[in-house]
Design a protein around this motif. Sequence first.
Motif, PDB file in Angstrom:
ATOM      1  N   PRO A   1       0.683  -1.254  -0.015  1.00 49.46           N
ATOM      2  CA  PRO A   1      -0.470   0.074   0.206  1.00 49.46           C
ATOM      3  C   PRO A   1       1.181   1.722  -0.038  1.00 49.46           C
ATOM      4  N   TYR A   2       2.327   1.231  -0.605  1.00 54.56           N
ATOM      5  CA  TYR A   2       3.326   2.587  -0.271  1.00 54.56           C
ATOM      6  C   TYR A   2       3.691   2.566  -2.440  1.00 54.56           C
ATOM      7  N   THR A   3       4.164   3.683  -2.614  1.00 55.37           N
ATOM      8  CA  THR A   3       4.736   3.577  -4.261  1.00 55.37           C
ATOM      9  C   THR A   3       5.406   3.085  -3.784  1.00 55.37           C
ATOM     10  N   ALA A   4       6.183   2.481  -5.410  1.00 53.29           N
ATOM     11  CA  ALA A   4       7.278   1.681  -5.819  1.00 53.29           C
ATOM     12  C   ALA A   4       8.680   2.281  -5.312  1.00 53.29           C
ATOM     13  N   GLY A   5       9.565   1.236  -5.167  1.00 51.24           N
ATOM     14  CA  GLY A   5      10.460   2.296  -5.093  1.00 51.24           C
ATOM     15  C   GLY A   5      10.612   2.131  -2.925  1.00 51.24           C
ATOM     16  N   SER A   6       9.761   1.975  -2.519  1.00 52.66           N
ATOM     17  CA  SER A   6      10.012   2.353  -0.614  1.00 52.66           C
ATOM     18  C   SER A   6      10.159   0.548  -0.180  1.00 52.66           C
ATOM     19  N   SER A   7      10.695   0.631   1.114  1.00 51.70           N
ATOM     20  CA  SER A   7      11.211   0.177   1.341  1.00 51.70           C
ATOM     21  C   SER A   7      10.477  -0.690   1.919  1.00 51.70           C
ATOM     22  N   LEU A   8       8.953  -1.320   1.952  1.00 46.82           N
ATOM     23  CA  LEU A   8       8.625  -1.753   2.176  1.00 46.82           C
ATOM     24  C   LEU A   8       8.539  -2.760   0.582  1.00 46.82           C
ATOM     25  N   ASP A   9       8.407  -2.109  -0.745  1.00 48.14           N
ATOM     26  CA  ASP A   9       8.181  -2.593  -1.641  1.00 48.14           C
ATOM     27  C   ASP A   9       9.518  -3.456  -1.755  1.00 48.14           C
ATOM     28  N   ALA A  10      10.572  -2.384  -1.579  1.00 46.99           N
ATOM     29  CA  ALA A  10      11.782  -2.911  -2.517  1.00 46.99           C
ATOM     30  C   ALA A  10      12.199  -4.476  -1.545  1.00 46.99           C
ATOM     31  N   ARG A  11      11.701  -4.443  -0.300  1.00 44.74           N
ATOM     32  CA  ARG A  11      11.892  -5.878   0.248  1.00 44.74           C
ATOM     33  C   ARG A  11      10.109  -7.277   0.227  1.00 44.74           C
ATOM     34  N   ALA A  12       9.718  -6.694  -0.081  1.00 44.76           N
ATOM     35  CA  ALA A  12       8.629  -7.590  -1.004  1.00 44.76           C
ATOM     36  C   ALA A  12       8.882  -8.461  -1.730  1.00 44.76           C
ATOM     37  N   ARG A  13       9.331  -7.298  -2.934  1.00 47.86           N
ATOM     38  CA  ARG A  13       9.994  -8.033  -4.266  1.00 47.86           C
ATOM     39  C   ARG A  13      10.679  -9.214  -4.235  1.00 47.86           C
ATOM     40  N   VAL A  14      11.986  -8.945  -2.995  1.00 47.89           N
ATOM     41  CA  VAL A  14      12.382 -10.393  -3.283  1.00 47.89           C
ATOM     42  C   VAL A  14      11.537 -11.160  -1.981  1.00 47.89           C
ATOM     43  N   ILE A  15      10.835 -10.945  -1.397  1.00 45.61           N
ATOM     44  CA  ILE A  15      10.318 -11.847  -0.627  1.00 45.61           C
ATOM     45  C   ILE A  15       9.716 -13.136  -1.732  1.00 45.61           C
ATOM     46  N   ALA A  16       8.722 -12.017  -2.711  1.00 49.53           N
ATOM     47  CA  ALA A  16       7.613 -12.803  -3.980  1.00 49.53           C
ATOM     48  C   ALA A  16       8.121 -13.605  -4.522  1.00 49.53           C
ATOM     49  N   GLU A  17       9.478 -13.099  -5.211  1.00 48.98           N
ATOM     50  CA  GLU A  17       9.740 -14.148  -6.018  1.00 48.98           C
ATOM     51  C   GLU A  17      10.323 -14.894  -4.858  1.00 48.98           C
ATOM     52  N   ALA A  18      11.185 -15.506  -3.991  1.00 50.14           N
ATOM     53  CA  ALA A  18      11.149 -16.684  -2.963  1.00 50.14           C
ATOM     54  C   ALA A  18       9.858 -17.161  -2.565  1.00 50.14           C
ATOM     55  N   LEU A  19       9.165 -16.838  -2.641  1.00 49.50           N
ATOM     56  CA  LEU A  19       7.792 -17.050  -2.098  1.00 49.50           C
ATOM     57  C   LEU A  19       7.254 -17.490  -3.659  1.00 49.50           C
ATOM     58  N   GLY A  20       7.044 -17.653  -4.334  1.00 51.20           N
ATOM     59  CA  GLY A  20       6.728 -17.858  -5.629  1.00 51.20           C
ATOM     60  C   GLY A  20       7.560 -18.936  -6.239  1.00 51.20           C
ATOM     61  N   ALA A  21       8.450 -19.373  -6.519  1.00 49.18           N
ATOM     62  CA  ALA A  21       9.410 -20.444  -6.289  1.00 49.18           C
ATOM     63  C   ALA A  21       9.443 -21.333  -5.036  1.00 49.18           C
ATOM     64  N   VAL A  22       8.711 -21.247  -4.078  1.00 46.82           N
ATOM     65  CA  VAL A  22       8.130 -22.199  -3.492  1.00 46.82           C
ATOM     66  C   VAL A  22       6.973 -22.750  -3.991  1.00 46.82           C
ATOM     67  N   LEU A  23       5.932 -22.416  -4.245  1.00 49.93           N
ATOM     68  CA  LEU A  23       4.643 -22.389  -4.780  1.00 49.93           C
ATOM     69  C   LEU A  23       4.586 -22.352  -5.476  1.00 49.93           C
ATOM     70  N   LYS A  24       5.706 -22.397  -5.846  1.00 49.50           N
ATOM     71  CA  LYS A  24       5.478 -22.447  -7.482  1.00 49.50           C
ATOM     72  C   LYS A  24       4.317 -21.628  -8.378  1.00 49.50           C
ATOM     73  N   ARG A  25       3.886 -20.783  -7.829  1.00 48.97           N
ATOM     74  CA  ARG A  25       2.578 -19.994  -7.713  1.00 48.97           C
ATOM     75  C   ARG A  25       3.779 -18.240  -8.951  1.00 48.97           C
ATOM     76  N   ARG A  26       2.714 -18.037  -9.724  1.00 47.68           N
ATOM     77  CA  ARG A  26       3.256 -16.299 -10.259  1.00 47.68           C
ATOM     78  C   ARG A  26       2.745 -15.789  -9.085  1.00 47.68           C
ATOM     79  N   ILE A  27       3.473 -15.101  -8.649  1.00 49.94           N
ATOM     80  CA  ILE A  27       3.460 -13.743  -7.838  1.00 49.94           C
ATOM     81  C   ILE A  27       3.723 -12.621  -8.344  1.00 49.94           C
ATOM     82  N   THR A  28       3.145 -11.361  -8.004  1.00 48.22           N
ATOM     83  CA  THR A  28       3.320 -10.181  -8.498  1.00 48.22           C
ATOM     84  C   THR A  28       3.196  -9.677  -7.626  1.00 48.22           C
ATOM     85  N   VAL A  29       3.861  -8.282  -7.519  1.00 45.50           N
ATOM     86  CA  VAL A  29       3.737  -7.096  -5.995  1.00 45.50           C
ATOM     87  C   VAL A  29       2.712  -6.397  -7.247  1.00 45.50           C
ATOM     88  N   GLU A  30       1.956  -5.692  -6.419  1.00 43.80           N
ATOM     89  CA  GLU A  30       1.043  -4.261  -7.303  1.00 43.80           C
ATOM     90  C   GLU A  30       0.817  -3.187  -6.340  1.00 43.80           C
TER      91      GLU A  30
END
Length: 319
Positions: A33-62
């Motif tokens: 719920p914050y702009t792209a490039g925020s501290s929260l956003d940057a970390r979310a994208r790294v975790i989402a990529e790893a989560l997608g690999a674990v679940l074998k699902r496509r995970i997008t950050v919005e």
Amino acid sequence: MRSLRVWSSCVALLAATWLHADELPPQIRVVVPYTAGSSLDARARVIAEALGAVLKRRITVENRPGAGGSLGTQYVARSKADGSTLLFHNNSYAFNPHIYAASAYDPIRDFVPVAQAYTSGLVLVAHSSLGVGSVAELVALARSRSTPLSYASSGTGGLPHLAMESFKRAAGVDFLHVPYRGDGHALSDVLSGRVPLMMSGYPIVQSHVRAGTLRALAVTGSGRADIFPDVPTVAQAGYPGFAIDAWVGFFAPADTPPPVVERLNRAIATALASPRVQRQLAETGARPVVTSSADFAAFMRREWERYGAMIRDLGLKVE
């Protein structure tokens, strides 16, 4: 025999239902719920990529910023409760309804906490041109002025805003709040010197502190930050008892099936243990936290009550 066959069919049906009760959609959205490039956003994208690999699902950050994080939070609250949409949020999730009179979500009723992700902190920085190198010097300067110094934050009602208002109360000084639409816009004016102070998440200002453009005066957490080892906490700088630790976690809409929540919880724990996530969090001053959904829910209730008392004491309210 007929009764036995009916009973056997029912057992088979229940078993099949149980086996697929934690089935997830092929695509999952993680709403920040914050702009792209925020501290929260940057970390979310790294975790989402790893989560997608674990679940074998496509995970997008919005990104859905606005109203201190409330707009994106409300969006997830109205989303389908099947695991397809998750909220990635920080402390503001628990206290925004206390600040925004028209907040359209209840953090206890409208969501189920899935898993905590990490803890971090905030740092108070000053532009080098201000000429202060410590909290004591900043407070002395603020008290000597006839007009208040201004400080930038990522937005009204966000965690940096709350932390700075709490510091103002503790120090007995006044600063003028200049809210921006996200960390990036706030940082731009601070780096130019137009606004001399900023309360920020670590990653946003980290390189500028190392370069000497900004001076880190104090961190808000209960302990020093590994990436700013020489920077005292606010409590160590002369205000005992002051501590605001930043935490972040995943939330799902209310009524999301418990097996889905449990599967997501386990997958998030696995994603947090991946070397890339561990490295990225460490490099930006965050520490992974693994909890059960139930423990995170209990923690959330305590935070809701604690921040409610804090905000009432500060008198913060946005109509």
